[in-house]
Design a protein around this motif. Structure first.
Motif, PDB file in Angstrom:
ATOM      1  N   VAL A  35       1.135  18.035   4.518  1.00 62.09           N
ATOM      2  CA  VAL A  35      -0.552  18.356   4.945  1.00 62.09           C
ATOM      3  C   VAL A  35      -1.363  16.521   4.992  1.00 62.09           C
ATOM      4  N   PHE A  36      -0.647  16.068   4.126  1.00 62.85           N
ATOM      5  CA  PHE A  36      -1.514  14.707   3.491  1.00 62.85           C
ATOM      6  C   PHE A  36      -0.904  13.383   5.489  1.00 62.85           C
ATOM      7  N   LYS A  37       0.006  13.329   5.775  1.00 60.79           N
ATOM      8  CA  LYS A  37       0.788  12.986   6.044  1.00 60.79           C
ATOM      9  C   LYS A  37      -0.275  13.875   8.207  1.00 60.79           C
ATOM     10  N   TYR A  38      -0.352  14.742   8.167  1.00 61.24           N
ATOM     11  CA  TYR A  38      -0.190  15.901   9.253  1.00 61.24           C
ATOM     12  C   TYR A  38      -1.629  15.352   9.318  1.00 61.24           C
ATOM     13  N   ILE A  39      -2.892  14.927   8.687  1.00 62.89           N
ATOM     14  CA  ILE A  39      -4.132  15.557   8.532  1.00 62.89           C
ATOM     15  C   ILE A  39      -4.592  14.245   8.910  1.00 62.89           C
ATOM     16  N   GLY A  40      -3.744  13.161   8.896  1.00 61.90           N
ATOM     17  CA  GLY A  40      -3.729  11.384   9.140  1.00 61.90           C
ATOM     18  C   GLY A  40      -3.749  10.431   8.184  1.00 61.90           C
ATOM     19  N   VAL A  41      -3.558  10.799   6.239  1.00 64.50           N
ATOM     20  CA  VAL A  41      -3.724  10.024   6.080  1.00 64.50           C
ATOM     21  C   VAL A  41      -2.031   8.783   6.349  1.00 64.50           C
ATOM     22  N   PRO A  42      -2.371   7.391   5.709  1.00 66.34           N
ATOM     23  CA  PRO A  42      -1.500   6.300   6.130  1.00 66.34           C
ATOM     24  C   PRO A  42      -0.621   6.582   5.954  1.00 66.34           C
ATOM     25  N   VAL A  43       1.134   6.684   6.181  1.00 64.63           N
ATOM     26  CA  VAL A  43       1.960   6.158   4.476  1.00 64.63           C
ATOM     27  C   VAL A  43       1.527   5.327   3.930  1.00 64.63           C
ATOM     28  N   GLU A  44       1.833   3.846   3.770  1.00 63.90           N
ATOM     29  CA  GLU A  44       1.466   3.073   3.225  1.00 63.90           C
ATOM     30  C   GLU A  44      -0.486   3.282   1.987  1.00 63.90           C
ATOM     31  N   ASP A  45      -0.860   4.289   2.501  1.00 60.95           N
ATOM     32  CA  ASP A  45      -2.134   4.926   1.806  1.00 60.95           C
ATOM     33  C   ASP A  45      -2.273   5.844   0.849  1.00 60.95           C
ATOM     34  N   LEU A  46      -0.515   6.556   1.077  1.00 56.15           N
ATOM     35  CA  LEU A  46       0.118   8.059   0.589  1.00 56.15           C
ATOM     36  C   LEU A  46       0.795   7.675  -0.941  1.00 56.15           C
ATOM     37  N   ASN A  47       0.131   7.288  -1.439  1.00 57.50           N
ATOM     38  CA  ASN A  47       0.269   6.914  -3.263  1.00 57.50           C
ATOM     39  C   ASN A  47       1.359   7.947  -4.101  1.00 57.50           C
ATOM     40  N   PHE A  48       2.291   7.836  -4.603  1.00 59.67           N
ATOM     41  CA  PHE A  48       3.385   9.053  -5.707  1.00 59.67           C
ATOM     42  C   PHE A  48       3.679   7.526  -7.028  1.00 59.67           C
ATOM     43  N   ASN A  49       4.014   8.606  -8.077  1.00 54.33           N
ATOM     44  CA  ASN A  49       4.417   8.173  -9.628  1.00 54.33           C
ATOM     45  C   ASN A  49       5.580   8.170  -8.967  1.00 54.33           C
ATOM     46  N   GLN A  50       5.619   6.145  -8.641  1.00 52.10           N
ATOM     47  CA  GLN A  50       6.926   6.025  -9.045  1.00 52.10           C
ATOM     48  C   GLN A  50       7.836   5.433  -9.803  1.00 52.10           C
ATOM     49  N   PRO A  51       9.283   5.813  -9.801  1.00 47.59           N
ATOM     50  CA  PRO A  51      10.154   6.232 -10.358  1.00 47.59           C
ATOM     51  C   PRO A  51      10.931   4.228 -11.013  1.00 47.59           C
ATOM     52  N   LYS A  52      11.029   4.750 -12.485  1.00 46.77           N
ATOM     53  CA  LYS A  52      11.416   3.134 -12.949  1.00 46.77           C
ATOM     54  C   LYS A  52      12.495   2.183 -12.022  1.00 46.77           C
ATOM     55  N   GLY A  53      12.122   1.444 -11.753  1.00 46.94           N
ATOM     56  CA  GLY A  53      13.056   0.572 -10.585  1.00 46.94           C
ATOM     57  C   GLY A  53      12.455  -0.068  -9.392  1.00 46.94           C
ATOM     58  N   MET A  54      11.712   0.652  -9.644  1.00 49.17           N
ATOM     59  CA  MET A  54      10.538   1.202  -7.806  1.00 49.17           C
ATOM     60  C   MET A  54      10.153   0.514  -7.690  1.00 49.17           C
ATOM     61  N   MET A  55       9.794  -0.829  -7.965  1.00 52.92           N
ATOM     62  CA  MET A  55       7.723  -1.139  -8.061  1.00 52.92           C
ATOM     63  C   MET A  55       6.959  -1.286  -7.260  1.00 52.92           C
ATOM     64  N   TYR A  56       5.112  -1.575  -7.485  1.00 52.46           N
ATOM     65  CA  TYR A  56       4.358  -1.623  -6.773  1.00 52.46           C
ATOM     66  C   TYR A  56       4.324  -2.137  -6.177  1.00 52.46           C
ATOM     67  N   PRO A  57       4.159  -2.867  -5.334  1.00 55.23           N
ATOM     68  CA  PRO A  57       3.347  -4.106  -4.781  1.00 55.23           C
ATOM     69  C   PRO A  57       2.306  -4.875  -5.971  1.00 55.23           C
ATOM     70  N   THR A  58       1.680  -4.298  -5.836  1.00 59.95           N
ATOM     71  CA  THR A  58       0.795  -5.222  -6.921  1.00 59.95           C
ATOM     72  C   THR A  58       1.581  -5.287  -8.768  1.00 59.95           C
ATOM     73  N   GLU A  59       2.714  -5.389  -8.527  1.00 56.89           N
ATOM     74  CA  GLU A  59       3.626  -4.470  -9.851  1.00 56.89           C
ATOM     75  C   GLU A  59       4.111  -6.075 -10.249  1.00 56.89           C
ATOM     76  N   ASN A  60       3.924  -6.787 -12.308  1.00 60.03           N
ATOM     77  CA  ASN A  60       3.551  -7.945 -12.284  1.00 60.03           C
ATOM     78  C   ASN A  60       5.493  -8.014 -12.141  1.00 60.03           C
ATOM     79  N   PRO A  61       6.796  -8.797 -11.656  1.00 62.08           N
ATOM     80  CA  PRO A  61       8.093  -8.598 -11.882  1.00 62.08           C
ATOM     81  C   PRO A  61       8.304  -9.137 -13.000  1.00 62.08           C
ATOM     82  N   PHE A  62       7.175  -9.678 -14.004  1.00 62.80           N
ATOM     83  CA  PHE A  62       7.897 -10.536 -15.609  1.00 62.80           C
ATOM     84  C   PHE A  62       7.179  -9.605 -16.640  1.00 62.80           C
ATOM     85  N   ALA A  63       6.157  -8.530 -16.108  1.00 66.74           N
ATOM     86  CA  ALA A  63       5.417  -8.251 -17.911  1.00 66.74           C
ATOM     87  C   ALA A  63       6.456  -7.614 -17.992  1.00 66.74           C
TER      88      ALA A  63
END
Length: 494
Positions: A466-494
């Motif tokens: 639904v969110f894709k269809y109504i025009g939410v850009p995929v890069e702004d369609l967020n989800f709880n990423q699993p362990k090992g899949m880093m967020y762009p702002t996540e500190n890799p050394f944390a």
């Protein structure tokens, strides 16, 4: 649920003129039979007028499904398909559209019986992009009759939400409360989505409420409330006012929805509401939401929009909660650790004063709003519905306009744990995998407000589409990423 569209999907088969038309005809028949055998036949309509091979056929098919009352469309590639006519079909249809394609049936018939719809789907998607036409294409859109029937069934809740948005009016009362900028957002995106909004003063609402004093329908409404609350009717003295308020809102909806078919409400509940109306509106909000008319607290316009989308997708009541407080160490150690596969940071407590439908509470009782009663007379804070939220699967999600007027959303699937809250309000102990990282790198990093909508079940797949269809850009369609899949702002050394 009331206040939702009934979806009727017109199935139109298409055929490339250099392929046997019988492939599309027979495959369409098999598809329809498979749907009827497994799902609600009222969901679909088989367009019998023609197999679309040309622009003229496209016009004929459009007229047929329009007369049949279809408000959604499935373009079915029984073979390779005519890329121009089939995408014009999608362009000129006024409603949500999906594309699916037929798989080949058997190795014994791969000469005259080969349809090449696998290839045709590529051309269809290319032409849809050329024409800037939106369409839902399933994750793997090529399948047998039974598989394609399942894809169409998955499209029903997606279509219901999209159709509903195009005829939705949000009715709001008052500005956001003082010190409550968190849920303030530009309304331009509502108009971009086709949603209307009627913004009213809370003084208008107060006037309408006073005019309902002595309404002859109040006693019957009170009896409804008494039956719903049962032993939880701890504040019987406030029910008459709450009934008066509920009738005020329902009458306002009927008088003000205008040409729109569906309504959601963004209501005011503090700081002056209690002292002037003499109660808090939480219980009434919960009842309307249970009827399919979502009501958000604190004039949260995008919260109530999110609730409506979740109601349409789930065909069930939803709620709006604060992403509120952490789970205490001793509660985690005693009731969660070793019993459920969640870390402490995966857990949190979702809370609101009392706006959750009684059907979604394990137990409930009418009480006063404890936070407000700290600074106000208790008698003007009555009207909240308290209880622990029922355990089970949930989807936490929100659609939001940013301060610079861009659509952004998040979706996270998890569950309400069967753990006693030991607290007040409508509240539950929630667990979402990798919630700690999601909290930091989506909710905080991307400036989402603390209100989140909750659907009771796992509806992430449909909400995402639904969110894709109504025009939410995929890069702004967020989800709880699993362990090992880093967020762009996540500190890799944390």
């Amino acid at each position: 649920m009331k206040n939702l569209p009934k979806v009727k999907i017109g199935i139109v088969a298409v055929s490339r003129d250099c392929f046997p038309e019988s492939l599309s005809v027979n495959r369409r028949k098999a598809l329809v039979e498979a749907y009827k055998a497994n799902y609600d036949v009222a969901d679909i309509y088989e367009c019998p007028v023609c197999i679309v091979e040309s622009e003229i056929h496209m016009v004929q098919a459009l007229e047929d499904i329009k007369q049949a009352g279809c408000n959604a469309l499935c373009v079915y590639l029984g073979n390779f398909g005519p890329e121009i006519a089939e995408t014009l079909l999608a362009k000129h249809f006024d409603g949500p559209v999906m594309f699916v394609a037929a798989a080949e049936e058997t190795q014994r018939d791969l000469v005259g019986g080969r349809g090449d719809a696998y290839c045709g789907m590529l051309n269809a998607s290319y032409n849809l992009k050329l024409r800037n036409v939106k369409a839902y294409i399933p994750e793997y859109p090529v399948g047998t009759a039974a598989e394609c029937a399942g894809m169409i069934h998955d499209f029903v809740p997606i279509a219901r939400a999209i159709i509903g948005l195009k005829s939705l009016k949000i009715i709001s009362f008052g500005p956001r409360p003082l010190n409550f900028l968190a849920c303030n957002a530009p309304i331009q995106q509502l108009y971009n989505l086709g949603v209307e909004i009627e913004e009213n003063s809370e003084l208008d609402l107060f006037e309408a409420f006073n005019k309902h004093a002595g309404d002859e329908r109040i006693p019957a409404k009170v009896k409804e409330m008494e039956k719903e609350l049962g032993e939880g009717n701890k504040k019987p003295e406030i029910l008459e006012k709450l009934a008066q308020y509920e009738l005020t809102l329902l009458d306002w909806v009927e008088a003000h929805k205008g040409y729109r078919e569906y309504v959601a409400i963004a209501g005011k509940c503090w700081p002056a509401f209690q002292t002037q109306f003499g109660f808090v509106p939480c219980y009434v909000n919960s009842r309307l939401t249970g009827m399919g008319i979502p009501v958000s607290c604190e004039v949260d316009i995008y919260g109530c929009l999110s609730e409506f989308i979740g109601t349409a997708v789930s065909d069930d009541a939803v709620t709006l909660l604060d992403i509120n407080n952490s789970v205490p160490d001793d509660m985690y150690e005693e009731s969660i650790k070793g019993k459920f596969d969640y870390t402490h940071k995966d857990t949190f407590m979702g809370f609101h004063c009392g706006n959750t439908c009684s059907r979604k509470l394990a137990f409930c009782s009418m009480k006063n709003q404890m936070i407000m009663a700290r600074s106000l007379p208790v008698e003007v804070t009555n009207g909240t519905l308290e209880g622990d939220i029922i355990p089970g699967d949930i989807t936490f999600y929100r659609l939001q306009s940013t301060a610079d007027n861009k659509l952004r959303a998040y979706i996270a699937q998890g569950e309400v744990l069967p753990v006693a809250s030991h607290s007040f309000g409508s509240i539950g102990v929630f667990a979402i995998p990798e919630m700690g990282r999601f909290y930091r790198h989506v909710l905080i990093e991307k400036n989402f407000p603390h209100h989140g909508a909750v659907a009771f079940g796992h509806y992430g797949k449909a909400l995402y589409e639904v969110f894709k269809y109504i025009g939410v850009p995929v890069e702004d369609l967020n989800f709880n990423q699993p362990k090992g899949m880093m967020y762009p702002t996540e500190n890799p050394f944390a």
